[in-house]
Design a protein around this motif. Structure first.
Motif: not given
Length: 648
Positions: A276-291
């Motif tokens: 979803a993030w890669r395809d710009d369906e959502v703008r912001v990815m909130v993540a730990t360093n696992a991402f």
């Protein structure tokens, strides 16, 4: 074919990837490995390192073995290669014994051009036995800094790579990493048994990336302000899994489209959120360093570190995920006064007392009911939360204690479990055909499963959601929803993959008083972490030296120039001629110290001079290690200046 044929390699590049030519140091690295040389390539994130082994793999006879700890990267690259018609395979935790044997046999038969494998797997007797019968074209070690105890992410399993070298001594090794200091690059080459030192290094300069540090007592408000000021795709990095969800909710409340990601999520959830993030369906990815590792999204405009990372290596790599399309992007670090205390607390969690480590080891034995003198080779799924509730430990300390015990050889601690979804039909095939009124999605999933996974009526078997997705055109989340519905209807029973660490006793359990924790694995590594923490704090607090120059100097690029776009450089532009004043002051300081004596800061910074210019000039020289400082006394460190002075 042996040797480097420019025309042949360019044809492979163009035919399979569509690129007209190599870029950066790709050609140098490819030529080096084609000629049979052990090679170390330092290529920052987005430098195109995968082509440096994929192109030679197609040009040379045999199988290229790619060792990487990143299961997500394995899957992505194997899928991408297969779409291009290139035969590639991967072995990782969650594969059945039958699947692994079949994969290795295909390599022996010469059908597989690239085999991706985790470092833990290369130590297995099965792999090493099969390896002896393989024709191997190249051994690629991705994330090569993991083999060095001086690297920021040392993994003991990487030391197993030396065993491959002994089985295939004539096969060249290509080691790749995005970030490494000089000490780490030397260590990598020694530990991998390079026949001679051989390194190619790309400049770490990112001209389109503006590094910014925002000092604030209200990080939430600053985060919202930045995200509303800079448009485009963004990543927000945090340390804890719990905080990712908290920050995600705050962003949602302010109307900022977002999702969150950490290692504890179900595989299907992680895949769907990443898509979803890669395809710009959502703008912001909130993540730990696992991402982020292996994620190729070129148009990220903003990477924000809400909390300080452990090291400058980690920061540089994570920040470097912004602006890989070459357009203007920002890497922002939020810093508050409380961060220094948080960093000190983090170091305490990373290195619990030796007594606490021994106690955790003993309690794990109670948890799994392993008697002293037994347990060697036994593996257990580990529920850290239940363990901590039962024995009153902190989860971060338990995680750190297990890593230390792994380095000492008492256990193997596999945190990257990736078991497949397992399914068994609860009705027979005839009953299944009689079922009507299912949705088109359900019909499509069932048809795919019956074609691809025929033994599911007999016993539980692993399924590949990726294969079903290719067959049906559905997303993995849609497939998961269909499985859940069929499970509720008692048509089948499915066990979704769980990301649970695995603890394996590598030797029989010993008593706590018999545990030995070496100085190298405790005191030396703790001191190293303290030094690295100081470097990241210095970076956050230093506001008179170009951010890019600070980072580049840390990685050994001394001859760097001010970037002109970071917060420090932009702050200087308000005063014309400021840069010339600093350069002049640097010369005056060196001239003062060229007599070889120590000088008090009052001699260095007379009140008649602009004090800000004096301090900035001195900071530059201190960072360059041209001069040194002992409290209020300054002295010349680079003795070449003394020599030049005497000659004059």
């Amino acid at each position: 074919m042996d040797g480097y044929n420019e025309e042949q390699y360019l044809k492979i590049l163009h035919d399979n990837w569509g690129y007209p030519d190599f870029r950066g140091i790709q050609r140098d690295i490819i030529r080096s490995v084609a000629e049979g040389n052990d090679t170390l390539g330092l290529m920052p994130t987005g430098g195109g390192k995968s082509l440096t082994f994929q192109v030679p793999a197609l040009a040379k006879e045999g199988t290229c073995i790619v060792i990487t700890p990143l299961i997500a990267l394995m899957k992505d690259q194997v899928d991408n290669l297969r779409r291009r018609g290139i035969i590639a395979a991967a072995i990782y935790t969650g594969k059945t014994q039958r699947e692994i044997v079949a994969t290795l046999d295909n390599c022996i038969l010469g059908r597989t051009k690239l085999l991706y494998i985790s470092p833990e797997r290369i130590a297995s007797e099965l792999f090493q036995t099969k390896l002896k019968h393989m024709k191997v074209s190249l051994i690629t070690v991705d994330e090569a800094h993991c083999i060095s105890q001086w690297g920021y992410d040392f993994r003991p399993s990487y030391l197993n790579i030396a065993e491959i070298r002994s089985i295939k001594p004539d096969v060249p090794i290509l080691a790749l990493t995005a970030t490494a200091t000089e000490r780490v690059t030397v260590d990598i080459q020694e530990r991998l048994g390079f026949k001679k030192p051989n390194m190619f290094k790309m400049s770490f300069v990112r001209k389109n990336l503006a590094y910014v540090v925002r000092k604030t007592d209200d990080k939430e408000a600053q985060l919202i302000h930045i995200l509303k000021s800079v448009s485009g795709s963004a990543i927000v990095y945090l340390r804890s899994r719990r905080r990712t969800k908290d920050i995600y909710r705050i962003l949602q409340e302010h109307g900022i489209s977002s999702t969150f990601y950490h290692a504890g999520l179900e595989s299907s959830t992680k895949d769907e959120r990443q898509r979803a993030w890669r395809d710009d369906e959502v703008r912001v990815m909130v993540a730990t360093n696992a991402f982020g590792m292996g994620i190729d999204k070129p148009d990220v405009r903003l990477v924000i570190h809400y909390e300080l990372p452990d090291t400058l290596e980690a920061y540089f790599q994570e920040a470097g995920r912004a602006g890989r399309d070459g357009k203007k992007a920002y890497a922002v670090m939020l810093y508050s006064k409380g961060d220094e205390k948080l960093m000190a607390r983090h170091i305490q969690f990373e290195f619990p007392s030796k007594e606490e480590i021994c106690k955790i080891y003993e309690h794990i034995a109670y948890f799994f009911q392993v008697a002293a003198g037994s347990g060697r080779g036994k593996a257990f799924k580990f529920d850290n939360i239940l363990f901590c509730r039962t024995f009153h430990h902190h989860s971060l300390q338990v995680d750190s204690a297990l890593k230390i015990l792994e380095r000492e050889g008492y256990v193997r601690y596999d945190t990257d479990s990736d078991n497949k979804t397992k399914v068994k039909f609860l009705i027979d095939r005839d009953q299944l055909y009689q079922i009507r009124d299912q949705s088109p999605e359900t019909e499509a999933v069932l048809d795919s499963m019956l074609r691809e996974f025929s033994r599911l009526f007999i016993d539980y078997g692993p399924i590949e959601e990726g294969i079903i997705a290719d067959d049906t055109g559905l997303t993995k989340q849609q497939i998961y929803n269909v499985m859940k519905s069929l499970n509720q209807q008692r048509i089948l029973h499915f066990i979704p993959p769980r990301v649970e660490p695995l603890i394996t006793y590598t030797r029989d359990r010993v008593l706590p008083e018999e545990i030995v924790i070496s100085k190298e694995n405790y005191e030396v590594r703790k001191e190293q972490l303290v030094k690295k923490a100081k470097k990241i704090l210095d970076y956050a607090k230093t506001d008179n030296v170009c951010r890019s120059r600070q980072l580049l100097r840390y990685f050994g690029e001394e001859e760097s120039e001010d970037c002109g776009i970071c917060d420090v450089c932009l702050g200087r532009k308000t005063r014309p001629g400021h840069k010339d004043e600093v350069e002049m002051m640097k010369k005056e300081i060196i001239e003062t110290l060229s007599d070889g004596k120590r000088h008090h800061f009052q001699d260095m910074f007379p009140l008649s001079k602009d004090q800000k210019v004096c301090v900035e000039a001195a900071d530059y020289l201190l960072q360059e290690e041209t001069i040194g400082r002992d409290t209020v006394w300054f002295y010349l460190k680079d003795k070449t200046y003394l020599k030049d002075n005497k000659q004059d």
